[in-house]
Design a protein around this motif. Structure first.
Motif, PDB file in Angstrom:
ATOM      1  N   ALA A  54       0.840  -1.202   0.000  1.00 20.28           N
ATOM      2  CA  ALA A  54       0.000   0.000   0.000  1.00 20.28           C
ATOM      3  C   ALA A  54       0.874   1.251   0.000  1.00 20.28           C
ATOM      4  N   VAL A  55       1.970   1.220  -0.753  1.00 23.11           N
ATOM      5  CA  VAL A  55       2.808   2.416  -0.873  1.00 23.11           C
ATOM      6  C   VAL A  55       1.953   3.556  -1.411  1.00 23.11           C
ATOM      7  N   ASN A  56       1.153   3.257  -2.429  1.00 23.68           N
ATOM      8  CA  ASN A  56       0.097   4.154  -2.909  1.00 23.68           C
ATOM      9  C   ASN A  56      -1.222   3.516  -2.492  1.00 23.68           C
ATOM     10  N   GLY A  57      -2.218   4.311  -2.131  1.00 23.53           N
ATOM     11  CA  GLY A  57      -3.515   3.754  -1.755  1.00 23.53           C
ATOM     12  C   GLY A  57      -3.555   3.334  -0.305  1.00 23.53           C
ATOM     13  N   PHE A  58      -4.360   2.286  -0.041  1.00 20.06           N
ATOM     14  CA  PHE A  58      -4.519   1.838   1.350  1.00 20.06           C
ATOM     15  C   PHE A  58      -5.031   0.399   1.386  1.00 20.06           C
ATOM     16  N   ILE A  59      -4.837  -0.229   2.544  1.00 22.94           N
ATOM     17  CA  ILE A  59      -5.437  -1.525   2.872  1.00 22.94           C
ATOM     18  C   ILE A  59      -6.031  -1.389   4.270  1.00 22.94           C
ATOM     19  N   THR A  60      -7.310  -1.735   4.395  1.00 23.37           N
ATOM     20  CA  THR A  60      -7.983  -1.750   5.690  1.00 23.37           C
ATOM     21  C   THR A  60      -8.442  -3.168   5.967  1.00 23.37           C
ATOM     22  N   ILE A  61      -7.916  -3.759   7.028  1.00 19.56           N
ATOM     23  CA  ILE A  61      -8.271  -5.115   7.440  1.00 19.56           C
ATOM     24  C   ILE A  61      -9.034  -4.970   8.752  1.00 19.56           C
ATOM     25  N   LYS A  62     -10.296  -5.334   8.744  1.00 19.25           N
ATOM     26  CA  LYS A  62     -11.116  -5.149   9.947  1.00 19.25           C
ATOM     27  C   LYS A  62     -10.929  -6.329  10.902  1.00 19.25           C
ATOM     28  N   ASN A  63     -11.891  -6.659  11.734  1.00 10.83           N
ATOM     29  CA  ASN A  63     -11.742  -7.646  12.808  1.00 10.83           C
ATOM     30  C   ASN A  63     -12.016  -9.072  12.345  1.00 10.83           C
TER      31      ASN A  63
END
Length: 194
Positions: A54-63
């Motif tokens: 995720a150098v560019n952008g994003f990663i969201t890992i929830k529960n």
């Protein structure tokens, strides 16, 4: 016998993630790029040889999320993994791909002003399970409760609570929702998973 080593919560706090929850297990053999753009919730396990980029952008890992060995998540336009989602070994999620039209140069070795990306945000819904070797190319939303068979190709939205498989993936049948009762029981019996 060699065993996987998982980082401790203290180790993970020093890695510079955007946010990190509790009871997180990340193998020391995982590769992470752009950790400042990666958020990880509670009760998450990421096994050997996975790559989070995720150098560019994003990663969201929830529960309550599981990412098996050898998975690759490329979050250029963003990836969101909702609660209780999981993926089997060697799953690949690309939110972006090079533009293959011939109008631009391709490859990460080329300066970005000569390249272009296509795709979009990838959202993996709650209770989605992804079979081994599946490839997901964004932009797409995998609806809540979907089950995806091994070695499938996903290039568009999948409707919730269906079983999909194939290249490209097609609906096989409706998926049972009985697991929702088990989720309620788990959250009642074990509040730390809430």
């Amino acid at each position: 016998m060699l065993k996987s080593k998982y980082y401790t919560e203290n180790d993970l706090k020093d890695f510079g993630f955007k946010s990190i929850g509790t009871n997180v297990l990340i193998s020391s053999d995982v590769r992470v790029y752009g950790q400042q753009n990666i958020s990880i919730g509670n009760n998450v396990r990421i096994d050997d040889f996975a790559v989070l980029s995720a150098v560019n952008g994003f990663i969201t890992i929830k529960n309550n999320v599981f990412i098996a060995r050898g998975c690759h998540l490329s979050g250029f336009f963003g990836i969101i993994l909702e609660n209780f989602s999981s993926m089997a070994a060697n799953t690949i999620i690309y939110s972006a791909s090079d533009d293959y039209s011939g109008d631009y140069l391709t490859a990460q070795a080329i300066p970005q002003e000569y390249t272009a990306h296509i795709g979009g945000k990838v959202i993996i819904g709650k209770h989605v399970i992804i079979g081994a070797g599946t490839i997901i190319i964004g932009e797409c939303t995998i609806g809540e409760g979907c089950s995806i068979g091994s070695m499938s190709l996903i290039v568009k939205d999948l409707h919730e609570w269906n079983v999909y498989a194939g290249i490209p993936a097609k609906i096989i049948k409706e998926r049972s929702r009985k697991l929702l009762e088990l989720e309620k029981k788990l959250l009642k019996d074990r509040p730390e998973f809430g």
